[in-house]
Design an enzyme around this catalytic site. Structure first.
Site, PDB file in Angstrom:
ATOM      1  CE  LYS A 181      -2.099   3.006   1.774  1.00 55.93           C
ATOM      2  NZ  LYS A 181      -1.878   4.387   1.320  1.00 55.93           N
ATOM      3  N   GLY A 234       6.445   5.038   8.388  1.00 54.69           N
ATOM      4  CA  GLY A 234       5.616   6.233   8.374  1.00 54.69           C
ATOM      5  C   GLY A 234       5.652   6.913   9.728  1.00 54.69           C
ATOM      6  CB  SER A 235       3.624   9.610  11.016  1.00 57.28           C
ATOM      7  OG  SER A 235       2.302   9.136  10.877  1.00 57.28           O
ATOM      8  CB  THR A 238       0.149   6.135  10.647  1.00 61.71           C
ATOM      9  OG1 THR A 238      -0.205   7.430  10.198  1.00 61.71           O
ATOM     10  CG2 THR A 238      -0.480   5.108   9.731  1.00 61.71           C
ATOM     11  CB  ALA A 239       3.317   3.517  14.199  1.00 64.35           C
ATOM     12  CD  GLU A 256      12.087   0.171   8.441  1.00 60.06           C
ATOM     13  OE1 GLU A 256      11.976   0.909   7.455  1.00 60.06           O
ATOM     14  OE2 GLU A 256      12.743  -0.869   8.443  1.00 60.06           O
ATOM     15  CB  CYS A 289      12.875   8.878   8.551  1.00 59.76           C
ATOM     16  SG  CYS A 289      13.919   7.667   7.710  1.00 59.76           S
TER      17      CYS A 289
HETATM   18  P1  NAD Z   1       1.957   8.516   7.402  1.00 58.09           P
HETATM   19  O1  NAD Z   1       2.027   7.729   8.660  1.00 58.09           O
HETATM   20  O2  NAD Z   1       0.981   9.615   7.316  1.00 58.09           O
HETATM   21  O3  NAD Z   1       1.630   7.554   6.163  1.00 58.09           O
HETATM   22  C1  NAD Z   1       2.432   6.450   5.827  1.00 58.09           C
HETATM   23  C2  NAD Z   1       1.569   5.415   5.137  1.00 58.09           C
HETATM   24  O4  NAD Z   1       0.592   4.938   6.050  1.00 58.09           O
HETATM   25  C3  NAD Z   1       0.823   5.922   3.915  1.00 58.09           C
HETATM   26  O5  NAD Z   1       0.842   4.926   2.923  1.00 58.09           O
HETATM   27  C4  NAD Z   1      -0.588   6.102   4.448  1.00 58.09           C
HETATM   28  O6  NAD Z   1      -1.574   5.996   3.465  1.00 58.09           O
HETATM   29  C5  NAD Z   1      -0.680   4.934   5.403  1.00 58.09           C
HETATM   30  N1  NAD Z   1      -1.729   5.049   6.420  1.00 58.09           N
HETATM   31  C6  NAD Z   1      -2.280   6.184   6.951  1.00 58.09           C
HETATM   32  N2  NAD Z   1      -3.223   5.848   7.862  1.00 58.09           N
HETATM   33  C7  NAD Z   1      -3.274   4.493   7.923  1.00 58.09           C
HETATM   34  C8  NAD Z   1      -4.024   3.558   8.679  1.00 58.09           C
HETATM   35  N3  NAD Z   1      -4.950   3.934   9.572  1.00 58.09           N
HETATM   36  N4  NAD Z   1      -3.804   2.244   8.474  1.00 58.09           N
HETATM   37  C9  NAD Z   1      -2.879   1.822   7.589  1.00 58.09           C
HETATM   38  N5  NAD Z   1      -2.125   2.672   6.839  1.00 58.09           N
HETATM   39  C10 NAD Z   1      -2.320   3.989   7.009  1.00 58.09           C
HETATM   40  O7  NAD Z   1       3.436   9.000   7.134  1.00 58.09           O
HETATM   41  P2  NAD Z   1       3.940   9.951   5.938  1.00 58.09           P
HETATM   42  O8  NAD Z   1       3.541  11.343   6.246  1.00 58.09           O
HETATM   43  O9  NAD Z   1       3.540   9.342   4.642  1.00 58.09           O
HETATM   44  O10 NAD Z   1       5.512   9.775   6.079  1.00 58.09           O
HETATM   45  C11 NAD Z   1       6.310  10.578   6.865  1.00 58.09           C
HETATM   46  C12 NAD Z   1       6.724   9.844   8.116  1.00 58.09           C
HETATM   47  O11 NAD Z   1       7.414   8.652   7.794  1.00 58.09           O
HETATM   48  C13 NAD Z   1       7.702  10.662   8.943  1.00 58.09           C
HETATM   49  O12 NAD Z   1       7.363  10.545  10.299  1.00 58.09           O
HETATM   50  C14 NAD Z   1       9.037   9.978   8.665  1.00 58.09           C
HETATM   51  O13 NAD Z   1      10.016  10.162   9.645  1.00 58.09           O
HETATM   52  C15 NAD Z   1       8.615   8.563   8.539  1.00 58.09           C
HETATM   53  N6  NAD Z   1       9.642   7.786   7.828  1.00 58.09           N
HETATM   54  C16 NAD Z   1      10.369   6.862   8.521  1.00 58.09           C
HETATM   55  C17 NAD Z   1      11.360   6.134   7.875  1.00 58.09           C
HETATM   56  C18 NAD Z   1      12.161   5.112   8.623  1.00 58.09           C
HETATM   57  O14 NAD Z   1      12.768   4.271   7.961  1.00 58.09           O
HETATM   58  N7  NAD Z   1      12.224   5.136   9.942  1.00 58.09           N
HETATM   59  C19 NAD Z   1      11.615   6.362   6.525  1.00 58.09           C
HETATM   60  C20 NAD Z   1      10.867   7.319   5.859  1.00 58.09           C
HETATM   61  C21 NAD Z   1       9.871   8.020   6.518  1.00 58.09           C
END
Ligand code: NAD
Length: 487
Positions: A181, A234-235, A238-239, A256, A289
């Site tokens: 996704k 991601g963030s 969301t995690a 991550e 990140c």
């Molecule tokens: P986000 O959490 O908003 O979205 C990430 C993904 O999660 C997207 O595909 C989104 O559609 C999906 N998502 C959103 N709500 C969901 C739900 N309820 N259930 C399942 N999936 C859902 O993050 P973002 O704004 O896309 O990315 C930025 C974040 O990612 C920053 O915090 C950044 O630090 C982090 N990041 C971490 C790493 C790492 O390796 N540690 C790498 C890159 C980015």
């Protein structure tokens, strides 16, 4: 070409999901916009719980045959996927730049070759994955990595195909089937990956792609009882949602997440190197990140460091990411720009001083910013901005440097600039971080463990750690002379 095909910078991209080896359209769509100029790229299938369930069902149906496929054959197909990526580096690069605004030259020379390498690396690692047998009172212990089952992989927009394939490649190598996704702000290269994988001979249903908003397809994917693994980048908010959704089935998670990583500059450091490392933090318009967004500089060199940093930052060119001479491109979305600016304006109102920047340039671009006079417990020091916004604080002892470095809820990475090897060892041992770079930044080997501590993540991926996560690791104990009485 169908009504579901977009032509993006001359490249045909299918806007539908990829489920069970077929393109599937949703009734609704969402609009994909280019961060370069805010122009509409096109309409993308907007997944629902229905498509999410269909994709998990396809992954479940394809799993037994893929899990039973020999390691050698799985590796051969992954290398064929890498060949396909290498043939399409130009196309993947321009589509990714149009979709997420990161530099075209980085995509061409660094990111897309790395995407191919993700497949080659995990294919090769699979072939040498083993644990030496060992004995217990004459019994033989044998460790094996069994494919676990359908896996959902959810990825962000800041490095879409790189981060997706960093999960897809080991999951497929492990013998799992996958539902990917991608983020709704950068959906296009995942669709191209589906084409490439199919051309490379990956059987139908082994890789599925579901497009759409996380809030709409997320729960249906992550709470599914047939799912065996979830890997998410991601963030933090969301995690948390995903962890709640996965809790019912106790589905294993790899998370991550974000960071607020420090760059520690000691007075003994090579200041030119320290400034180079510091300016690098504006890469990808600060949407990294791992970025070391908090500069912690020893008091005695802080003025000189700041002077040289400002001088160097002034040489950076901000603008169209397709141009060869551009150093900093746009931010992903006007909404992200608003978020970045709100952070900065609140920091300024709280007494911070903008050494450079501190404002938007327009609706797509944010001026590279360095803020000083920031308190350790302030929002701008504690929270991830995910834009070209850095802070500078000073310290006077090593102990204080370590205390400030560790004093956030994150623990993704840390970077040190020092000429003293003993100091580097001492400080590194005290830092809470998944990765520490000493006098360097962003050197990443796929066999290294990667992940974050505290709110920066759960678990590690990379090399054998990836197989440990994506597989059910099994120990088989065989009795001495085990076959003697069994014919
Ligand atoms: P986000 O959490 O908003 O979205 C990430 C993904 O999660 C997207 O595909 C989104 O559609 C999906 N998502 C959103 N709500 C969901 C739900 N309820 N259930 C399942 N999936 C859902 O993050 P973002 O704004 O896309 O990315 C930025 C974040 O990612 C920053 O915090 C950044 O630090 C982090 N990041 C971490 C790493 C790492 O390796 N540690 C790498 C890159 C980015």
């Amino acid at each position: 070409m169908t009504e579901h095909t977009l032509t993006v910078a001359g490249v045909a991209v299918d806007t539908r999901h990829w489920i069970g080896g077929r393109r599937v359209a949703s009734a609704e769509t969402f609009t994909d916009v280019s961060p370069i100029d805010g122009s509409v790229i096109g309409e993308i299938s907007r997944g629902t719980a229905l498509e999410a369930a269909a994709a998990v069902a396809a992954a479940k149906a394809a799993f037994p045959a893929w899990a039973a496929t020999s390691r050698a054959e799985r590796a051969r197909i992954l290398h064929a996927v890498a060949d396909g990526v290498e043939k399409r580096i130009e196309e993947l690069s321009i589509v990714e730049t149009t979709d997420n605004g990161a530099l075209l030259r980085s995509h061409r020379r660094g990111v897309m070759p790395r995407v191919a390498h993700n497949f080659r690396f995990f294919a090769d690692w699979l072939l040498k994955l083993e644990h030496e047998d060992f004995e217990t009172r004459g019994h033989t212990n044998h460790v094996s990595w069994d494919p676990a089952g359908p896996s959902v992989l959810i990825t962000p927009w800041n490095a879409p195909l790189m981060l997706a394939t960093w999960k897809v490649a080991p999951a497929l190598a492990a013998g799992n089937t996958v539902v990917l996704k991608p983020a709704e702000w950068s959906p296009l290269t995942a669709s191209l990956l589906a084409d490439i994988a199919a051309e490379a001979g990956l059987p139908a249903g082994v890789l599925n792609v579901v497009q759409g908003y996380g809030s709409e397809v997320g729960d249906a994917l992550t709470s599914h009882p047939d799912l065996r693994r979830i890997s998410f980048t991601g963030s933090v908010p969301t995690a948390r949602r995903i962890a709640e959704s996965a809790a019912g089935n106790l589905t294993p998670l790899s998370l991550e997440l974000g960071g607020k990583s420090p760059l520690l500059v000691f007075a003994d450091a090579d200041l030119d190197l320290a400034v180079d490392l510091a300016v690098e933090q504006y890469d990808n318009a600060g949407q990294v990140c791992l970025a070391a967004t908090r500069f912690l500089v020893e008091e005695s060199v802080a003025e000189e460091f700041t002077r040289r940093f400002v001088e160097k930052a002034a040489t950076l060119t901000q603008g169209d990411p397709r141009h060869e001479t551009t150093d900093i491109g746009p931010n992903i979305h006007p909404r992200q720009l608003e978020k970045i600016d709100a952070f900065v304006q609140r920091a300024l109102a709280a007494g911070a001083r903008a050494v450079i920047g501190g404002h938007r340039k327009d609706t797509q671009y944010y001026a590279p910013t360095l803020l000083t006079d920031v308190a350790q417990d302030s929002e701008i020091v504690q929270e991830e901005v995910f834009g070209p916004v850095l802070t500078l604080q000073t310290f006077s002892t090593e102990e204080e440097a370590v205390r400030l470095a560790n004093d956030t809820r994150f623990g993704l990475a840390a970077t040190l600039a020092t000429a003293d090897a003993e100091r580097a060892e001492r400080v590194t041992a005290q830092l809470v971080a998944g990765t520490v770079w000493v006098n360097c930044f962003f050197v990443r080997d796929l066999q290294a463990p990667f992940g974050g501590s505290r709110h920066s993540g759960v678990g590690r991926e990379g090399g054998t750690w990836s197989f440990d996560f994506y597989c059910d690791v099994k120990n088989t104990v065989t009795a001495p002379n085990g076959w003697k009485n069994h014919g």
